[in-house]
Design a protein around this motif. Structure first.
Motif, PDB file in Angstrom:
ATOM      1  N   SER A  41       0.859  -1.183   0.000  1.00 38.73           N
ATOM      2  CA  SER A  41       0.000   0.000   0.000  1.00 38.73           C
ATOM      3  C   SER A  41       0.895   1.233   0.000  1.00 38.73           C
ATOM      4  N   VAL A  42       0.379   2.295  -0.607  1.00 34.95           N
ATOM      5  CA  VAL A  42       1.111   3.551  -0.698  1.00 34.95           C
ATOM      6  C   VAL A  42       0.186   4.641  -0.178  1.00 34.95           C
ATOM      7  N   ASP A  63      11.557  17.681  -0.187  1.00 29.01           N
ATOM      8  CA  ASP A  63      11.421  16.235   0.005  1.00 29.01           C
ATOM      9  C   ASP A  63      10.045  15.928   0.577  1.00 29.01           C
ATOM     10  N   THR A  64       9.760  14.648   0.681  1.00 25.26           N
ATOM     11  CA  THR A  64       8.446  14.214   1.170  1.00 25.26           C
ATOM     12  C   THR A  64       8.344  14.312   2.685  1.00 25.26           C
ATOM     13  N   ALA A  65       9.439  14.627   3.364  1.00 29.72           N
ATOM     14  CA  ALA A  65       9.447  14.854   4.824  1.00 29.72           C
ATOM     15  C   ALA A  65       8.703  13.770   5.597  1.00 29.72           C
ATOM     16  N   GLY A  66       8.891  12.530   5.223  1.00 32.59           N
ATOM     17  CA  GLY A  66       8.272  11.419   5.947  1.00 32.59           C
ATOM     18  C   GLY A  66       6.820  11.179   5.633  1.00 32.59           C
ATOM     19  N   SER A  67       6.238  11.919   4.700  1.00 33.71           N
ATOM     20  CA  SER A  67       4.812  11.758   4.423  1.00 33.71           C
ATOM     21  C   SER A  67       4.507  10.616   3.459  1.00 33.71           C
ATOM     22  N   LEU A  68       5.491  10.167   2.681  1.00 38.43           N
ATOM     23  CA  LEU A  68       5.265   9.035   1.777  1.00 38.43           C
ATOM     24  C   LEU A  68       5.485   7.761   2.573  1.00 38.43           C
ATOM     25  N   LEU A  69       4.409   7.030   2.826  1.00 42.30           N
ATOM     26  CA  LEU A  69       4.483   5.801   3.614  1.00 42.30           C
ATOM     27  C   LEU A  69       4.113   4.623   2.733  1.00 42.30           C
ATOM     28  N   ILE A  70       4.965   3.598   2.755  1.00 44.13           N
ATOM     29  CA  ILE A  70       4.736   2.395   1.955  1.00 44.13           C
ATOM     30  C   ILE A  70       4.785   1.196   2.885  1.00 44.13           C
ATOM     31  N   SER A  71       3.866   0.291   2.674  1.00 48.46           N
ATOM     32  CA  SER A  71       3.812  -0.946   3.450  1.00 48.46           C
ATOM     33  C   SER A  71       3.699  -2.106   2.477  1.00 48.46           C
ATOM     34  N   CYS A  72       4.534  -3.129   2.662  1.00 44.39           N
ATOM     35  CA  CYS A  72       4.481  -4.328   1.822  1.00 44.39           C
ATOM     36  C   CYS A  72       4.591  -5.563   2.704  1.00 44.39           C
ATOM     37  N   THR A  73       3.886  -6.611   2.315  1.00 40.60           N
ATOM     38  CA  THR A  73       3.953  -7.849   3.079  1.00 40.60           C
ATOM     39  C   THR A  73       5.369  -8.410   3.036  1.00 40.60           C
ATOM     40  N   ALA A  74       5.681  -9.191   4.049  1.00 43.01           N
ATOM     41  CA  ALA A  74       7.006  -9.798   4.156  1.00 43.01           C
ATOM     42  C   ALA A  74       7.298 -10.642   2.916  1.00 43.01           C
ATOM     43  N   ALA A  75       8.567 -10.755   2.614  1.00 40.67           N
ATOM     44  CA  ALA A  75       9.071 -11.590   1.517  1.00 40.67           C
ATOM     45  C   ALA A  75       8.721 -11.048   0.133  1.00 40.67           C
ATOM     46  N   THR A  76       8.313  -9.793   0.038  1.00 49.21           N
ATOM     47  CA  THR A  76       8.126  -9.177  -1.275  1.00 49.21           C
ATOM     48  C   THR A  76       9.365  -8.335  -1.579  1.00 49.21           C
ATOM     49  N   LEU A 154       0.888  30.035  -7.751  1.00 52.17           N
ATOM     50  CA  LEU A 154       0.987  28.655  -7.285  1.00 52.17           C
ATOM     51  C   LEU A 154       1.080  27.704  -8.478  1.00 52.17           C
ATOM     52  N   TYR A 155       2.056  26.818  -8.442  1.00 57.24           N
ATOM     53  CA  TYR A 155       2.246  25.782  -9.450  1.00 57.24           C
ATOM     54  C   TYR A 155       2.062  24.437  -8.759  1.00 57.24           C
ATOM     55  N   THR A 156       1.320  23.514  -9.367  1.00 60.09           N
ATOM     56  CA  THR A 156       1.048  22.227  -8.722  1.00 60.09           C
ATOM     57  C   THR A 156       1.155  21.082  -9.723  1.00 60.09           C
ATOM     58  N   ALA A 157       1.282  19.898  -9.186  1.00 61.54           N
ATOM     59  CA  ALA A 157       1.262  18.661  -9.965  1.00 61.54           C
ATOM     60  C   ALA A 157       0.716  17.555  -9.095  1.00 61.54           C
ATOM     61  N   SER A 158       0.158  16.555  -9.712  1.00 58.11           N
ATOM     62  CA  SER A 158      -0.288  15.356  -9.009  1.00 58.11           C
ATOM     63  C   SER A 158       0.522  14.185  -9.553  1.00 58.11           C
ATOM     64  N   ILE A 159       1.303  13.583  -8.689  1.00 55.76           N
ATOM     65  CA  ILE A 159       2.215  12.501  -9.087  1.00 55.76           C
ATOM     66  C   ILE A 159       1.722  11.195  -8.485  1.00 55.76           C
ATOM     67  N   THR A 160       1.618  10.174  -9.290  1.00 58.21           N
ATOM     68  CA  THR A 160       1.259   8.849  -8.804  1.00 58.21           C
ATOM     69  C   THR A 160       2.538   8.066  -8.531  1.00 58.21           C
ATOM     70  N   ILE A 161       2.683   7.603  -7.310  1.00 61.97           N
ATOM     71  CA  ILE A 161       3.818   6.753  -6.940  1.00 61.97           C
ATOM     72  C   ILE A 161       3.328   5.313  -6.999  1.00 61.97           C
ATOM     73  N   ASN A 162       4.004   4.501  -7.792  1.00 62.66           N
ATOM     74  CA  ASN A 162       3.629   3.100  -7.971  1.00 62.66           C
ATOM     75  C   ASN A 162       4.618   2.209  -7.246  1.00 62.66           C
ATOM     76  N   VAL A 163       4.122   1.095  -6.730  1.00 60.13           N
ATOM     77  CA  VAL A 163       4.981   0.088  -6.115  1.00 60.13           C
ATOM     78  C   VAL A 163       4.615  -1.247  -6.742  1.00 60.13           C
ATOM     79  N   SER A 164       5.584  -1.833  -7.430  1.00 60.57           N
ATOM     80  CA  SER A 164       5.412  -3.181  -7.978  1.00 60.57           C
ATOM     81  C   SER A 164       6.048  -4.147  -7.005  1.00 60.57           C
ATOM     82  N   TYR A 165       5.489  -5.333  -6.871  1.00 58.06           N
ATOM     83  CA  TYR A 165       6.033  -6.313  -5.920  1.00 58.06           C
ATOM     84  C   TYR A 165       5.892  -7.718  -6.455  1.00 58.06           C
TER      85      TYR A 165
END
Length: 165
Positions: A41-42, A63-76, A154-165
């Protein structure tokens, strides 16, 4: 009814039941199983560049200052990537654009090291997947030449962070 009569009645029932054959018992086994699926999960994250002075003429980092949190099941073996355009748009109708780059460190942000998947490129997650939510730092860079002459606002963007496992 007196107490002796009650006692004799109960004893009589108990003796008569002792002659009733006991029920038979059969046993078998039941297999129980559970499957833990691989998953990641992201979280939603933020990256806010500091205010840019058009007169500074220096690269700007954030930087993301700790706000980007990723969780993956063990052994991935999670791999992180993004196929989103790295362009801030604004102000007003979004006609002005400022490109930016992303990387795991401010140094790798110089080379836009967070891959836009090309031939399977991605960066390995900087953590051991164990099912816990972990902060993943990403760094952004706006080069001075890319914001020179841009309209204020103000300049903005929406970025999708993907995690493949």
């Amino acid at each position: 009814m007196n107490n002796k009569l009650k006692l004799l009645t109960v004893l009589g029932i108990a003796v008569s039941m002792s002659n009733v054959p006991m029920a038979q018992t059969a046993s078998g086994t039941m297999t129980v199983s559970a499957t833990v699926s691989e998953a990641c999960s992201v979280s939603a994250a933020t990256m806010t560049f500091p205010a840019i002075s058009l007169f500074a003429n220096t690269d700007v980092v954030a930087d993301t200052a700790g706000s980007l949190l990723i969780s993956c099941t063990a052994a991935t073996s999670p791999l992180i990537w993004s196929d989103s355009p790295r362009v801030l748009t604004g102000p007003g109708a979004g006609i002005e654009e400022i490109p930016f780059s992303l990387g795991q460190t401010s140094v790798t942000a110089l080379t836009n090291a967070l891959p836009v998947i090309v031939a399977g490129e991605a960066i390995a997650a900087p953590f051991v997947a164990d099912g816990t939510e972990q902060a993943v730092p990403l760094h952004g860079l706006i080069k001075a030449a890319d914001y020179a002459g841009k309209a204020p606002g103000l300049y903005t963007a929406s970025i999708t962070i993907n995690v493949s496992y």
